[in-house]
Design an enzyme around this catalytic site. Structure first.
Site, PDB file in Angstrom:
ATOM      1  N   ASP A 161     -10.170  -4.669  -6.598  1.00  0.00           N
ATOM      2  CA  ASP A 161      -9.752  -5.268  -5.333  1.00  0.00           C
ATOM      3  C   ASP A 161     -10.595  -4.980  -4.089  1.00  0.00           C
ATOM      4  OD1 ASP A 161      -7.846  -5.665  -7.230  1.00  0.00           O
ATOM      5  OD2 ASP A 161      -6.175  -4.940  -6.047  1.00  0.00           O
ATOM      6  N   GLU A 392      -3.141   6.166 -12.399  1.00  0.00           N
ATOM      7  CA  GLU A 392      -3.791   4.855 -12.257  1.00  0.00           C
ATOM      8  C   GLU A 392      -5.303   5.021 -12.132  1.00  0.00           C
ATOM      9  OE1 GLU A 392      -2.425   2.859  -8.748  1.00  0.00           O
ATOM     10  OE2 GLU A 392      -3.391   0.946  -9.242  1.00  0.00           O
TER      11      GLU A 392
END
Ligand code: 2M8
Length: 419
Positions: A161, A392
């Protein structure tokens, strides 16, 4: 014998299972994400093959009539995540986001077929036409001029992102006055210092506004949308997925499709040269509106091996970059070059290590005979999970686990690699 970590990884996959589809982690990402789901399937395949196939099948339930496999599937409305279905307005059932994500599904399906028996091949059969349509969508809609290089219309399509790769494209986006106020939710779950900035979210939403207003017309998005960049990640993952789809076509006796896939592969092998930045001597992202290159090496640049892309000389140069970058961190592979001024050790895709990217890099390096580099990255990933847990992403210097915990794809990579 299952180790304690194996048991923990299995527990995480089961806990994130919402009945046929898996969320990446509770609260932060409460929906089905495209490439997260594909990796989840690989994890499930280690202990429940039926459940693994269900994951891919439920993901394809959200495929658009034009072939696109959207990046998020919204089966229910969950206020824990923004932007939800009301912002995207896809007009699809189930509701979804309006662009895609790195197309890893064909490679995952081939892996499940190769690791299984005749029943796995039969389970793949009805998926073949859907995967072919998805690849066609990428080659046609994301490369309308047939250059062999696909573009992405939103940084989220890359899956990486806020990577500095997108800074040049994002800087060119004018945020409209009527964007309106909005309330982010990610920064309520995670320290804002480890997430994208407000200026970046304004631009993410500006692109969505454009998509919504043109009814998610993909040709319009590619030709006139606010953002269109070449991504080494998506390009290389698509090239590898084409190769894996071709192998599936052979195994399934799908002769008619083989010639088409072969043409895509040939064109993409030439097209990826457009990402070779001679000044950095590496594959880099590129703004397809201006031709300008990003000047940073990322973990996605290293997927050249995974795709078998570039010349021998180019791959040799990439191996030198890989060794140099690994020497600069305690844990590889960082999502951005630590020697670059835009590197940030804790900020999401601007530096941290991601297990799934490592998984793909290692696969490619092994295939290219770069086994020492591959072993090093695999060992680093294992140490990160052992000491920090199934996070993550991870700080490449301290090894700290960051972002969401109990994360599906980190657990899946652990199971696939074994303890
Ligand atoms: C991250 O992206 C989402 C948007 O798609 C977000 O930040 O809200 C990325 O890491 C992406 O690659 C990933 O698929 C998703 C879910 O894990 O989170």
């Amino acid at each position: 014998m299952e180790s304690r970590l194996d048991q923990e990884a299995i527990r995480i996959l089961k806990a994130n299972d919402r009945g046929g589809f898996t969320i990446p982690t509770a609260r932060l990402y409460p929906y089905q994400w495209n490439w997260d789901s594909a990796f989840a399937a690989l994890g499930f395949a280690e202990f429940d093959r039926d459940r693994a196939w269900r994951e891919i099948e439920t993901l394809f339930e959200a495929q658009w009539p034009d072939g696109m496999l959207p990046h998020i599937v919204f089966r229910q409305n969950d206020p824990d995540y923004f932007p939800g279905p009301a912002i995207w307005q896809s007009n699809t059932e189930p509701p979804s986001s309006g662009h895609s994500q790195p197309p890893v599904t064909a490679s995952v399906v081939l892996r499940m077929v190769q690791g299984g028996d005749a029943s796995d091949l039969e389970r793949a059969r009805p998926l073949f036409a859907k995967m072919l349509a998805f690849h066609r969508w990428y080659h046609e809609m994301r490369d309308p001029d047939g250059t062999g290089l696909v573009g992405i219309v939103h940084p989220w399509e890359s899956g990486r992102d806020n990577c500095p790769d997108w800074d040049i494209g994002m800087d060119r986006i004018a945020v409209p006055d009527d964007l309106g106020p909005y309330q982010r939710r990610d920064t309520e779950h995670i320290d804002p210092a480890e997430r994208p900035s407000t200026a970046q979210y304004d631009r993410y939403l500006t692109i969505i506004k454009f998509g919504r207003e043109c009814g998610w017309d993909h040709v319009e998005m590619a030709r006139n949308g606010p953002f269109f960049m070449g991504d080494p990640g998506v390009q290389f993952i698509l090239m590898r997925a084409d190769r894996d789809l071709l192998r599936l076509a052979e195994l399934l006796g799908e002769t008619a499709a083989q010639e088409q896939i072969g043409r895509w592969l040939e064109r993409a092998s030439a097209g990826c040269q457009l990402l070779w930045n001679p000044e950095v001597n590496a594959f880099c992202a590129r703004d397809l509106r201006t031709g300008e290159f990003s000047d940073g090496i990322t973990s996605a640049s290293m997927l050249a091996f995974y795709a078998g892309a570039g010349t021998d000389e180019q791959r040799a140069a990439m191996a030198v970059h890989a060794a140099r970058i690994l020497d600069q961190v305690a844990f590889g592979f960082p999502s951005f070059d630590p020697a670059h001024p835009r590197f940030e050790a804790k900020r999401y895709w601007r530096g941290p290590v991601w297990a799934i990217i490592n998984f793909l890099i290692v696969d490619g390096l092994n295939e290219a005979g770069e086994t020492q580099l591959a072993e090093r990255i695999r060992d680093d990933t294992r140490r990160l999970v052992e000491t920090a847990g199934f996070f993550e992403y991870f700080d490449p210097q301290s090894g700290e686990g960051i972002g969401g915990s109990d994360f599906t794809w980190t657990a899946a990579v652990h199971l696939v690699w074994g303890s």
